[in-house]
Design an enzyme around this catalytic site. Structure first.
Site, mmCIF file in Angstrom:
data_model
loop_
_atom_site.group_PDB
_atom_site.id
_atom_site.type_symbol
_atom_site.label_atom_id
_atom_site.label_comp_id
_atom_site.label_asym_id
_atom_site.label_seq_id
_atom_site.Cartn_x
_atom_site.Cartn_y
_atom_site.Cartn_z
ATOM 1 N N GLU A 90 -40.024 -52.206 15.490
ATOM 2 C CA GLU A 90 -39.703 -51.966 14.375
ATOM 3 C C GLU A 90 -39.952 -49.628 14.218
ATOM 4 O OE1 GLU A 90 -38.800 -51.104 10.008
ATOM 5 O OE2 GLU A 90 -40.998 -51.927 10.619
ATOM 6 N N ASP B 236 -43.322 -55.451 13.028
ATOM 7 C CA ASP B 236 -43.379 -54.707 12.029
ATOM 8 C C ASP B 236 -44.329 -52.927 12.253
ATOM 9 O OD1 ASP B 236 -42.230 -54.835 9.659
ATOM 10 O OD2 ASP B 236 -44.220 -54.465 8.392
ATOM 11 N N TYR C 105 -47.260 -46.724 13.126
ATOM 12 C CA TYR C 105 -48.527 -46.688 12.289
ATOM 13 C C TYR C 105 -49.936 -46.974 12.035
ATOM 14 C CZ TYR C 105 -44.064 -45.966 9.660
ATOM 15 O OH TYR C 105 -42.810 -45.661 9.490
ATOM 16 N N HIS D 286 -50.404 -53.980 8.600
ATOM 17 C CA HIS D 286 -51.244 -54.228 7.162
ATOM 18 C C HIS D 286 -51.088 -55.504 6.972
ATOM 19 C CE1 HIS D 286 -47.109 -53.097 6.326
ATOM 20 N NE2 HIS D 286 -47.179 -54.217 6.251
HETATM 21 C C1 NOJ Z 1 -40.614 -53.022 7.287
HETATM 22 C C2 NOJ Z 1 -39.704 -53.955 6.730
HETATM 23 O O1 NOJ Z 1 -39.094 -54.061 7.807
HETATM 24 C C3 NOJ Z 1 -39.836 -54.177 5.060
HETATM 25 O O2 NOJ Z 1 -39.004 -55.192 4.648
HETATM 26 C C4 NOJ Z 1 -41.284 -53.924 4.657
HETATM 27 O O3 NOJ Z 1 -41.324 -53.684 3.264
HETATM 28 C C5 NOJ Z 1 -42.041 -53.174 5.766
HETATM 29 N N1 NOJ Z 1 -41.793 -53.273 7.059
HETATM 30 C C6 NOJ Z 1 -43.577 -53.419 5.048
HETATM 31 O O4 NOJ Z 1 -43.971 -54.050 5.454
#
Ligand code: NOJ
Ligand code: CA
Length: 562
Positions: A258, A216, A220, A118
């Site tokens: 992640e 990150d 998704y 995103h």
């Molecule tokens: C994972 C990140 O670790 C977190 O801090 C963040 O809010 C979400 N992704 C959305 O970007």
């Protein structure tokens, strides 16, 4: 004569092993929270540079920087408005470059964030998309729909804030898709131009010499109706393309997934060694806290039994805490109930599906428990990741909103603002922690540096010890099955390195008898004090371990007769 890998870019002066990340010790920090050089109340790259001595002395080998890009900062920088620049509060691209060079000079690697699921709704791509005609390539950068019914099987992640993964955009006159906050529209990876742009971003930072990228929210990327829109094959196609783009042009780089998923669903992110080099082991982390709370090794042994083997060139990323809530999304309902009960007495400690506390408060500030959990972190198969401040046992502030309670300024000394900044305290990006137990006057780097018995010095010693043995980062794991379930005992093995780790998960002394009959003749040597233990015989091997104690024994071959 042309060489096979001509054109492959290494980090300047690099003598890195391509598998460097397997032996790494990663330190996670936010630039804003570490050190403020110009006293505007916000940490910055020049400040971080001044603290490299500290990180080098601690012994960590890789710095993971949380997002530092231009952003409205409504999700602490995970809402990016420009991928190829630096947020002016933290410095400039030149400052980042200087930091990277300084880190490399000290042999420290640097991992940054690649947040591509995103963007911020302030990103020019989104502004162009909402103003462009439906069906145009610009509009297609994001995921739109005329209704909010599509993809209804996808769960909501930020359950405390969002009611739907769709939000209405009055300018576009359509709904846009977002797995996180509504100000974070998801990019559309079905549009090939999105991947092209992402690859430009990736190359921008890798050309500069960045060693690693954390992907990150990577499960998704692609959505399909009738699925939960997580871990789809199409998402893996995107990751493979990114990996190929890296391997074509760069040497010694690493990407880390992640993916907060069960181990069987994380496994595909390694592919056949052709997707991510690393992935976080999310499900292990809550099981460590459960094992401690229940004084029972079963939760850890169970989750490791469910952990599949990974390709030779890949590695798990292990952590006890990070900048987010301690997530309980990947545990059963019963396990979640237990964790909430045991670790978040005050409902303010909870957020979304997790617990927003730091390591030391979670462990009731009990030094033995902190050492025990770190001993597991340092001796389990994978690369340990430390969260800034946890090496001194910093506290949190559950009265701050969102996850900000675990993102307060680093506590350097007992001086004003914890030595983080000389600014007027009112100007700080976040209050420092000030209460008598956790405040910076009692918990800070300077005091612990001068105290040979401090947690900081203990952490530094353990890091140095771990670095002497490649077995921890690279070896196999085999659990022993002693009848005393309060004891967790396991053997790590790599080439000629053999280590026996024994941990007592309980508050009381515990006896244990270990079956080491396949290791007869070996001499265990305690690794911290280099103390020889009795040679292993056919008999079961007796040990007694103190409350929350642990022992690492190097198993040495029998001395050869002169
Ligand atoms: C994972 C990140 O670790 C977190 O801090 C963040 O809010 C979400 N992704 C959305 O970007
Ligand atoms: Ca500053």
């Amino acid at each position: 004569m042309a060489v096979a890998n001509a054109g492959i870019r290494k980090q300047p002066g690099s003598v890195l092993d391509p598998l460097w990340f397997k032996d790494a010790i990663i330190y996670e920090l936010h630039v804003k929270a570490f050190a403020d050089s110009n006293n505007d109340g916000i940490g910055d790259f020049p400040g971080l540079m001044q603290r490299l001595d500290y990180l080098q002395d601690l012994g960590v080998t890789c710095i993971w920087l949380l997002p530092f890009f231009p952003s409205p900062l409504r999700d602490d920088g995970y809402d990016i408005a420009d991928y190829m620049s630096v947020h002016p509060s933290y410095g400039t691209v030149e400052d980042f470059r200087a930091f990277l060079e300084a880190a490399h000079k000290r042999g420290l690697q640097v991992m940054i964030e690649l947040v591509i699921n995103h963007t911020s709704d302030q990103h020019p791509w989104f502004q162009a998309a909402r103003n462009a005609a439906p069906g145009s390539p610009e509009r297609d950068f994001y995921v739109w729909s005329d209704t909010d019914h599509l993809y209804s099987d996808a769960r909501i992640i930020f359950t405390d804030t969002e009611k739907s993964n769709w939000s209405w955009d009055p300018v576009a006159k359509a709904y846009y898709w977002h797995r996180f906050f509504s100000h974070q529209p998801d990019l559309n990876f079905d549009n090939p131009r999105v991947l092209e742009e992402v690859l430009k971003v990736l190359r921008f930072w890798l050309d500069m010499g960045v060693d690693g990228l954390r992907l990150d929210a990577v499960p998704y990327l692609v959505e399909r109706d009738g699925t939960n829109c997580e871990n789809l094959d199409e998402t893996h196609v995107v990751i493979k393309a990114m990996r190929q783009a890296i391997d074509e042009r760069y040497a010694n780089r690493m990407i880390l997934a992640e993916a907060n998923q069960v181990p069987a669903d994380v496994r595909p992110y390694f592919g056949d060694g052709d997707e991510c080099h690393m992935a976080f082991h999310f499900p292990l982390m809550p099981r460590i806290y459960m094992a401690l709370g229940q004084e029972d090794s079963t939760p850890i042994i169970d989750i490791m039994a469910k952990t599949p083997d990974i390709p030779e060139n890949c590695q798990w990323g292990l952590f006890l805490r990070n900048h987010d809530e301690l997530t309980l999304e990947m545990v059963t309902g019963d396990e979640r109930d237990y964790m909430y009960l045991a670790y978040s007495g005050d409902p303010r400690m909870r957020i979304n599906v997790g617990i927003r506390r730091r390591l030391a408060p979670l462990l009731d500030n009990n030094r033995r428990r902190m050492e025990l959990l770190n001993s597991l972190l340092f001796s389990f198969p994978g690369t340990p990741i430390l969260y800034y401040g946890d090496e001194i046992g910093m506290g949190d502030n559950i009265y701050l909103g969102d996850r900000n309670g675990v993102r307060t300024p680093m506590q350097w000394s007992g001086d004003r603002n914890a030595g983080f900044s000389r600014c007027n305290p009112a100007k700080l990006y976040s209050p420092v922690i000030m209460d008598p137990l956790w405040g910076y006057q009692s918990i800070n780097v300077e005091a612990q540096m001068g105290d040979p018995s401090s947690l900081l010095n203990w952490m530094r010693n353990m890091i140095a010890l771990r670095k002497l043995f490649q077995v921890f980062g690279r070896g196999t794991l085999r659990f022993l099955s002693p009848s005393n379930r309060k004891i967790l005992a396991y053997i790590r093995e790599y080439k000629d390195e053999l280590v026996l780790c024994v941990a007592n998960l309980s508050r009381d002394w515990q006896p244990v008898q270990l079956d080491l009959s396949d290791l007869v003749g070996m001499m265990p040597v305690e690794m911290i004090g280099y103390v020889p233990f009795p040679v292993i015989t056919e008999e079961s091997y007796p040990l007694t371990v103190g409350p929350y104690g642990f022992i690492w024994l190097e198993l040495q071959p029998p001395p050869v007769a002169a």
